[in-house]
Design an enzyme around this catalytic site. Structure first.
Site: not given
Ligand code: GLY
Length: 339
Positions: A193, A221, A223, A245
């Site tokens: 990210t 999904r 995040g 992460g």
């Molecule tokens: N930190 C990005 C994600 O887990 O989607």
């Protein structure tokens, strides 16, 4: 005195008490920054920090915008659009690795110094989700739009659908399909990210993050990155924090909001990031995610102190200010990958 008047008087006194306590907390933080002196990293304002080495060109662009007198939010958008549009960056925007069905789905959010925020999640076919998130913030009564609705909104604003799956990403996905083992891949090629935080010359803070999320994730999904409080949080009175992460671990612990609260209590940005990483580690002992868990935070405070900390080695971030120019900074970490 009537009950109502008594109540108003009490409420007024209460709020005086509160604002005094609040002022004292602010003074305390300033004192702590002074007492820490040079033991923590401190920059000059304006100051920009961004996760990973794709933060370097992103910072460069954001810096240019600030120098031209543009707002913090405009600088954040312009900065993170660089990795979003770079086909070589396989964790953000165009060229991002797809989900297990071969679809590139994007998450992004943005927040300004007045706590206005906008976010998009599970957005497909739009190269610059950060710009859509900014329009959600500025042009709708909402904070977050998702999936088909986010796409419809983007189209209504003139964005065009593009194929975001590059040959490189498709090849990697087909290779993964041969075994189809689901295991999130973090720290790929020193990027993940992009999260960017900045404090402008007037001391106002803004931030943004954008990602294609975990490679080979389940379709649908989402995040931490589009979730205000998880992937990004700021309070203009205190500071800002952002994450990179494994998003699931950051969502479970309200990561970025907690880092800001720890700074409010007087911790330096680095100390606050460290404490949050320790908390995530403690919460995930014995958890199935632990084998591949990586999380990292960056943070800055109102006084220009900044820092980062990650669970495992390998995390770094880009820092830009007038004094030091644009440079990479290695984050401290709790343990090496092999531990
Ligand atoms: N930190 C990005 C994600 O887990 O989607």
């Amino acid at each position: 005195m009537s009950n109502r008047r008594k109540f108003i008087k009490k409420a007024a006194l209460g709020s005086i008490g509160l604002s005094t306590a609040y002022g004292m907390a602010q003074d305390l933080r300033d004192e702590k920054t002074q007492a820490r002196g040079k033991s923590e990293l401190i920059g000059t304002k304006p100051l920009i920090i961004s996760t990973w080495n794709h933060g370097m060109p992103a910072n460069e662009m954001a810096w240019k915008y600030l120098q031209e007198g543009k707002s913090g939010i405009e600088a954040i958008e312009a900065g993170v659009k660089i990795p979003e549009g770079d086909p070589e960056v396989t964790t953000v925007g165009y060229g991002g690795f797809p989900d297990r069905e071969g679809k590139v789905t994007l998450d992004a959010c943005i927040m300004d110094h007045q706590s206005n925020c906008g976010s998009v999640s599970f957005l497909q076919g739009i190269k610059h989700p950060i710009s859509v998130a900014k329009m959600v913030m500025q042009d709708t009564p909402h904070v977050m739009l998702s999936g088909e609705g986010a796409l419809q909104f983007a189209l209504s604003k003139g964005f065009v659908v593009e194929d975001l799956l590059t040959d490189k990403a498709e090849k990697a996905w087909r290779k993964w399909m041969e075994a189809s083992k689901y295991k999130p891949v973090i720290n790929i090629e020193n990027h993940d990210t992009i999260s960017m935080l900045l404090i402008d010359k007037d001391g106002n803070i803004s931030g943004g993050c954008t990602t294609s999320g975990a490679a080979w994730k389940m379709h649908g999904r989402v995040g931490d990155s589009p979730i205000i409080g998880a992937g990004l949080f700021l309070d203009n009175e205190v500071g800002a924090a952002a994450a990179t992460g494994l998003g699931e671990a950051v969502i479970r612990t309200a990561g970025s909001a907690m880092v800001v609260e720890l700074m409010r209590q007087g911790k330096s940005p680095r100390e606050a990031c460290k404490e949050m990483v320790e908390r995530i580690y403690a919460k995930h002992k014995g958890h199935r995610d632990m084998e591949y868990l990586q999380v990292g935070f960056i943070a800055l405070n109102k006084n220009g102190e900044y820092g980062g900390y990650s669970l495992r080695s390998g995390f770094n971030y880009a820092v830009h200010d007038q004094q030091g120019g644009n440079r990479m900074q290695d984050a401290e970490f709790k343990m090496a990958w092999e531990d």
